[in-house]
Design a protein around this motif. Structure first.
Motif, mmCIF file in Angstrom:
data_model
loop_
_atom_site.group_PDB
_atom_site.id
_atom_site.type_symbol
_atom_site.label_atom_id
_atom_site.label_comp_id
_atom_site.label_asym_id
_atom_site.label_seq_id
_atom_site.Cartn_x
_atom_site.Cartn_y
_atom_site.Cartn_z
ATOM 1 N N UNK A 166 0.826 -1.204 0.000
ATOM 2 C CA UNK A 166 0.000 0.000 0.000
ATOM 3 C C UNK A 166 0.861 1.255 0.000
ATOM 4 N N UNK A 167 2.000 1.188 0.652
ATOM 5 C CA UNK A 167 2.923 2.313 0.704
ATOM 6 C C UNK A 167 4.357 1.772 0.663
ATOM 7 N N UNK A 168 5.218 2.489 -0.050
ATOM 8 C CA UNK A 168 6.648 2.197 -0.061
ATOM 9 C C UNK A 168 7.369 3.465 0.372
ATOM 10 N N UNK A 191 3.441 -1.967 -6.194
ATOM 11 C CA UNK A 191 2.342 -1.214 -5.604
ATOM 12 C C UNK A 191 0.996 -1.884 -5.879
ATOM 13 N N UNK A 192 0.175 -1.915 -4.866
ATOM 14 C CA UNK A 192 -1.203 -2.347 -5.038
ATOM 15 C C UNK A 192 -2.019 -1.235 -5.695
ATOM 16 N N UNK A 193 -3.246 -1.554 -6.052
ATOM 17 C CA UNK A 193 -4.164 -0.516 -6.531
ATOM 18 C C UNK A 193 -4.301 0.539 -5.444
ATOM 19 N N UNK A 194 -4.057 1.791 -5.800
ATOM 20 C CA UNK A 194 -4.106 2.866 -4.806
ATOM 21 C C UNK A 194 -2.828 3.019 -4.004
ATOM 22 N N UNK A 195 -1.801 2.224 -4.325
ATOM 23 C CA UNK A 195 -0.546 2.302 -3.596
ATOM 24 C C UNK A 195 0.226 3.577 -3.911
ATOM 25 N N UNK A 196 1.092 3.970 -3.007
ATOM 26 C CA UNK A 196 1.862 5.198 -3.154
ATOM 27 C C UNK A 196 3.313 4.982 -2.736
ATOM 28 N N UNK A 223 9.930 7.335 -15.379
ATOM 29 C CA UNK A 223 9.835 5.887 -15.189
ATOM 30 C C UNK A 223 8.379 5.423 -15.053
ATOM 31 N N UNK A 224 7.436 6.383 -15.046
ATOM 32 C CA UNK A 224 6.038 5.976 -15.014
ATOM 33 C C UNK A 224 5.302 6.256 -13.715
ATOM 34 N N UNK A 225 5.649 7.350 -13.055
ATOM 35 C CA UNK A 225 4.953 7.768 -11.835
ATOM 36 C C UNK A 225 4.409 9.181 -12.013
ATOM 37 N N UNK A 244 2.177 8.265 -7.274
ATOM 38 C CA UNK A 244 1.348 7.115 -7.640
ATOM 39 C C UNK A 244 1.804 6.607 -9.007
ATOM 40 N N UNK A 245 1.394 5.405 -9.327
ATOM 41 C CA UNK A 245 1.744 4.864 -10.634
ATOM 42 C C UNK A 245 0.953 5.571 -11.727
ATOM 43 N N UNK A 246 1.619 5.879 -12.819
ATOM 44 C CA UNK A 246 0.922 6.366 -14.005
ATOM 45 C C UNK A 246 0.272 5.176 -14.706
ATOM 46 N N UNK A 247 -0.464 5.450 -15.767
ATOM 47 C CA UNK A 247 -1.176 4.385 -16.476
ATOM 48 C C UNK A 247 -0.218 3.412 -17.138
ATOM 49 N N UNK A 248 0.984 3.881 -17.482
ATOM 50 C CA UNK A 248 1.913 3.052 -18.235
ATOM 51 C C UNK A 248 3.323 3.199 -17.690
ATOM 52 N N UNK A 249 4.052 2.091 -17.686
ATOM 53 C CA UNK A 249 5.473 2.112 -17.364
ATOM 54 C C UNK A 249 6.259 1.939 -18.658
ATOM 55 N N UNK A 250 7.164 2.863 -18.988
ATOM 56 C CA UNK A 250 7.899 2.752 -20.250
ATOM 57 C C UNK A 250 8.853 1.566 -20.240
ATOM 58 N N UNK A 251 9.242 1.125 -21.416
ATOM 59 C CA UNK A 251 10.286 0.117 -21.517
ATOM 60 C C UNK A 251 11.624 0.754 -21.143
ATOM 61 N N UNK A 252 12.566 -0.039 -20.622
ATOM 62 C CA UNK A 252 13.851 0.544 -20.198
ATOM 63 C C UNK A 252 14.527 1.397 -21.270
ATOM 64 N N UNK A 253 14.490 0.955 -22.526
ATOM 65 C CA UNK A 253 15.140 1.697 -23.594
ATOM 66 C C UNK A 253 14.452 2.998 -23.948
ATOM 67 N N UNK A 254 13.224 3.195 -23.462
ATOM 68 C CA UNK A 254 12.475 4.422 -23.740
ATOM 69 C C UNK A 254 12.718 5.511 -22.697
#
Length: 268
Positions: A166-168, A191-196, A223-225, A244-254
């Motif tokens: 839930x939290x890190x 992260x879980x849904x709603x995690x931060x 990195x997608x946050x 919070x997490x964004x909708x997408x996490x980019x690939x490492x090369x991106x």
């Protein structure tokens, strides 16, 4: 023949062959064995000290603080300022939550999170310092914190199980992460849904145990946050940032590194 292990790769690469008598070959091979890795690098790029698992990620365009050289106030002084209570309140820590304390050190946050989440919650304390974890394990046992687990991590990977937290918490440690893009990328699935992700740090140069909050936000964003809370607070002697997490996490090369600064506040 005596070879110094301090010989440079350049001198080794360009030393000419020396004739050996047959009976001397084996006796002279043994001293050379420690130099095999150095010799393998001759004529090419110098060997990287980066973890092999991080090579597909960009390096940060900024300095990184040395591990463990930052000095904090005593736990009593931090409690007198209300630091942990303030951070846990801002983070919305409740009973029954599962929380990770990354860079747990001697456990200032670990033990207070354990009390806040209660017997139905869980706290995972993680660090890359084996000695610190050993001391923390003794403290956890001494204080009978049955809801705390301890785990050794890697510099480029917190090694957290997916969908578990839930939290890190990253408290006064992010500026010490040698591979921030790889580290954050591998933290994302935990992260879980709603995690931060909770960051507490100081607005000062990254080689002086702090990080400009604008640079921090940029690195997380790449990195997608997404930043969804920020606050300066005197209790923290720094600032609180929540992602919070964004909708997408980019690939490492991106992933494109944010532009930092060699010294100074990292703006720009």
């Amino acid at each position: 023949v005596t070879l110094s292990l301090r010989a440079s790769p350049t001198s080794l690469c360009h030393s000419g062959p020396r004739p050996l008598e047959g009976g001397q070959v084996m006796s002279r091979i043994a001293p050379l064995l420690p130099m095999i890795l150095v010799l393998a690098a001759c004529g090419g790029e110098p060997p990287s000290d980066r973890p092999e698992t991080a090579l597909e990620f960009p390096l940060p365009d900024r300095p990184v603080s040395d591990l463990g050289s930052n000095q904090f106030s005593t736990e009593t002084e931090r409690d007198n300022r209300g630091e942990a209570e303030k951070v846990m309140d801002l983070a919305g820590i409740e009973r029954g939550m599962t929380v990770a304390d990354i860079g747990a050190g001697n456990g200032y946050y670990t033990v207070r999170l354990a009390e806040r989440v209660g017997e139905d919650g869980r706290v995972l304390a993680q660090d890359i310092d084996e000695e610190a974890l050993a001391r923390l394990a003794q403290r956890v046992e001494r204080e009978r914190l049955d809801n705390v687990s301890i785990k050794f991590g890697e510099p480029d990977d917190p090694e957290l199980p997916p969908g578990s937290f839930d939290r890190v918490f990253l408290v006064h440690m992010y500026h010490e992460v040698q591979e921030p893009y790889a580290f954050l990328w591998r933290l994302w699935p935990s992260l879980r849904e709603g995690g931060r992700v909770i960051v507490v740090d100081v607005d000062r140069p990254t080689d002086q145990h702090g990080i400009d909050p604008l640079l921090l936000s940029c690195e997380f964003r790449q990195v997608g946050y997404e930043l969804d809370a920020f606050r300066d607070a005197p209790e923290l002697a720094g600032y609180y940032a929540q992602f919070k997490r964004a909708a997408k996490r980019p690939e490492p090369g991106e992933i494109k590194p944010c532009r930092g600064a060699a010294t100074g506040n990292g703006r720009g």
